[in-house]
Design an enzyme around this catalytic site. Sequence first.
Site, short mmCIF file in Angstrom:
data_model
loop_
_atom_site.label_atom_id
_atom_site.label_comp_id
_atom_site.label_asym_id
_atom_site.label_seq_id
_atom_site.Cartn_x
_atom_site.Cartn_y
_atom_site.Cartn_z
N LYS A 89 0.82 -1.21 0.00
CA LYS A 89 0.00 0.00 0.00
C LYS A 89 0.85 1.26 0.00
O LYS A 89 0.57 2.21 -0.73
CB LYS A 89 -0.89 0.03 1.25
CG LYS A 89 -2.14 -0.78 1.16
CD LYS A 89 -3.14 -0.22 2.18
CE LYS A 89 -4.52 -0.73 1.89
NZ LYS A 89 -4.72 -2.11 2.33
N ARG A 115 -6.42 -7.78 -11.55
CA ARG A 115 -7.09 -8.98 -12.08
C ARG A 115 -8.46 -8.57 -12.60
O ARG A 115 -8.89 -7.43 -12.42
CB ARG A 115 -7.28 -10.00 -10.96
CG ARG A 115 -8.03 -9.38 -9.79
CD ARG A 115 -8.31 -10.35 -8.67
NE ARG A 115 -8.43 -9.67 -7.40
CZ ARG A 115 -9.51 -9.08 -6.93
NH1 ARG A 115 -10.62 -9.08 -7.63
NH2 ARG A 115 -9.51 -8.46 -5.77
C1 MV4 Z 1 -10.63 4.04 4.52
C2 MV4 Z 1 -11.88 4.36 5.10
C3 MV4 Z 1 -12.01 5.64 5.60
N1 MV4 Z 1 -10.98 6.53 5.54
N2 MV4 Z 1 -9.64 4.94 4.47
C4 MV4 Z 1 -11.55 -0.60 3.95
C5 MV4 Z 1 -10.81 -1.63 3.17
C6 MV4 Z 1 -9.64 -0.98 2.55
N3 MV4 Z 1 -9.51 -1.35 1.20
C7 MV4 Z 1 -9.89 0.49 2.71
N4 MV4 Z 1 -11.01 0.65 3.58
C8 MV4 Z 1 -11.36 1.87 4.07
N5 MV4 Z 1 -10.41 2.82 4.00
C9 MV4 Z 1 -9.83 6.15 4.97
N6 MV4 Z 1 -8.83 7.04 4.94
C10 MV4 Z 1 -12.89 3.42 5.13
C11 MV4 Z 1 -12.63 2.15 4.61
C12 MV4 Z 1 -13.74 1.25 4.65
C13 MV4 Z 1 -14.33 0.78 3.47
C14 MV4 Z 1 -13.86 1.15 2.22
C15 MV4 Z 1 -14.45 0.68 1.08
C16 MV4 Z 1 -15.53 -0.16 1.16
C17 MV4 Z 1 -16.02 -0.55 2.38
C18 MV4 Z 1 -15.42 -0.09 3.54
C19 MV4 Z 1 -15.93 -0.49 4.77
C20 MV4 Z 1 -15.33 -0.02 5.92
C21 MV4 Z 1 -14.24 0.82 5.86
#
Ligand code: MV4
Length: 672
Positions: free
Chosen positions: A116, A292
């Site tokens: 990341k 993918r």
């Molecule tokens: C975040 C966020 C809020 N703020 N980053 C969750 C999985 C990972 N791929 C990134 N994620 C998140 N990153 C910041 N700065 C909230 C999430 C997140 C989320 C993101 C996309 C889809 C569903 C989610 C569910 C919970 C938290």
Amino acid sequence: MFNTLLIANRGEIACRVAATARRMGLRTVAVYSDADARARHVAACDTAVHIGGSEPRASYLRADAILEAARQTGAQAIHPGYGFLSENEDFAEACAAAGIVFVGPPNSAIAAMGSKSAAKTLMEKAGVPLVPGYHGDNQEPAFLQEQADDIGYPVLIKASAGGGGKGMRIVESTGQFAEALASCKREAASSFGDDKVLIERYLQKPRHIEIQVFADTHGNCVYLFERDCSVQRRHQKVVEEAPAPGMTEERRSAMGEAAVAAARAVSYVGAGTVEFIVEPDGRFYFMEMNTRLQVEHPVTEMITGHDLVEWQLRVAAGQPLPVSQQDLTITGHAIEARIYAENPDNGFLPSIGTLGTLRFPPHVEFTDGDIRVDGGVKAGDTITPFYDPMIAKLIVRGSDRDQALARMGRVLGEIRCVGVQTNIAFLKRLIEDQAFAQADLDTGLIERRHDALFPPAAPASEDVLALAVAALLARQGMASSDTPRAQAPADPWSVPDGWRVSGDYAQAFGLIEDSTHHEITIEHVGQRWTLMVNNQALAFDWTVTGAADNDMKVRVRLDGHDAMATVIIADGRAHVFAAGGIKTLQIHDAVAHADDESSAHDGGLTAPMPGKIISLTVKAGDKVSRGDALLVMEAMKMEHTITAPADGTVEEVFFDVGDQVTDGAELISISQ
Ligand code: MV4
């Protein structure tokens, strides 16, 4: 173009890839595990090679066995699908070393997006917007605390090697930071073998919008617009749609161009997805890139009219992309729902078993029709604990979102699936939920709408009970209330619970749901039928056509109004599909239970699925009360507590802690 393609996957994605490859005239090779010897993806391919045991690490994760299968069958290319080896850079490299085309990006692109923090550094250089934060190498706690204070709270600490929501901590204030950092680093070290973290401003109500990109080996790269995947449950996508509600043309091209810049920054080739997190005001930030083809790619195919697997195969064979950016347009609105064998009322625990019935409304698969089902299982197949319990993906298109939603709701109500529990009714409630219908989307929707999406189970209505009774009558040869009396059983004593009272015929039925035992009696007096239920006597007529147990079309007239259903009788249960919902009623067999008073509350003492006993709380001789925990099983990485169905005394415990048990095995006997 190569002429033989090996598909290094299973289930719906293997079937889907095989369909396109065949249409393009390629020879297809399936690989399969012990559990999949009779699987649909094996039948979908021209040749199949057995590669090992049912556990993924013994088969679908074995690069060596898959490459050997390719060598044996003369395959020049391998499509990895999603999951398994699809984002494994060592496998991509091993394919190249063996002179086989890996249908996917170069391993350098997989590697570049794997970390990341390294990916964020690359994206920053490429001008792709990032969430304000710190993703550098300095991991000193005091320094990271300063960074967090500068960003402003709340902040999110993310493991650099994490993904799918693992290894994240929300920190509300500076005083909580040090402890959260230490705990996040501990989890990252144990889960990913790397304790590096990054810090970001925490977005409170984000949407997940991702851009499909495609690049070829000739320097072309396009975006195929967005998918909104905001509706998730514990980082698992539930429904996906395209276009994203509320997206403006301006924002779409800004996000599309940012995604293309991200792909170009890692010299991407093939199908990829750039995920963005989007604020309520529309500002968007890069999250990660999936290197993918994704589960939800069909919604993009539905709105663009292009077959992305065909594009993947062409690009892998060195051909240029078939169209340029200005040729791509959006037509209509598409939604995908993931249909799973799982129980939404029990924490979405996977439901293991055999699909006695599985029918979708008539449709044509893999075409650009408005209803598409991508499935990997068929009626008669078993959902096993070895793999993801997905039954199928249902994708529908409409001319606009409202039409697509209406179509999705209707088709969900028409699926006939019996043998395992499914999330179909939950999906229907979600699609019809007011917040979802109004496109009030964000990643917290399912939790926010919990009460509407998980209503308490209502007892079966009188209509449903009457429909089930009519189906049971049809099985006895009484297809309608007009059935000549001669065709009715000549001797009511030949039918369990049949007798004569004041009229010329009467019969009692017992239908059980959860703890409710419904007693229903029908009686023929003069030329009229009466159904007695819940202390009411209701005028009753019925007709049943299609008398096969797995497809009865039942119509009843009860107390002056009509009701209709498809009823499927299987495994001693009547499954009543009425008004877009399903009710399952256990049929009480008066003969089998003639001297078994306790049968109404049996069940619960057999293993609900194959798994391991991880703790035992009782031994022979213990007195237990209804609801007491008896033992805990672990199955499919989840714990499942088996409780006492009634008060009694433990007679025998058939297993020890650590034992592996099969589905349906009797675990404990209890006397009452
Ligand atoms: C975040 C966020 C809020 N703020 N980053 C969750 C999985 C990972 N791929 C990134 N994620 C998140 N990153 C910041 N700065 C909230 C999430 C997140 C989320 C993101 C996309 C889809 C569903 C989610 C569910 C919970 C938290």
